[in-house]
Write a protein that holds these residues in place. Structure first.
Motif: not given
Length: 55
Positions: A1-13
């Motif tokens: 789950m953490l990896a998914g959050i990190m991948t998503f945030t990498d695209k939007v921050i």
């Protein structure tokens, strides 16, 4: 789950937010563990280039 959050945030921050997160992570146990692993990998590669017969 953490990896998914990190991948998503990498695209939007933005870059400033990413740098702030990096500074905060660097002060955690996980950040210290990542730094230690990085240093060990660098040392291993240096040993390979300094004495290729050893490895």
């Amino acid at each position: 789950m953490l990896a998914g959050i990190m991948t998503f945030t990498d695209k939007v921050i933005d870059e400033d937010t990413a740098n702030e997160i990096r500074r905060v992570i660097g002060m955690t146990k996980i950040g210290m563990m990542i730094e230690r692993e990085k240093e060990e990998a660098v040392a291993k590669e240096r040993r390979k280039t300094e004495d290729p017969e050893r490895n």
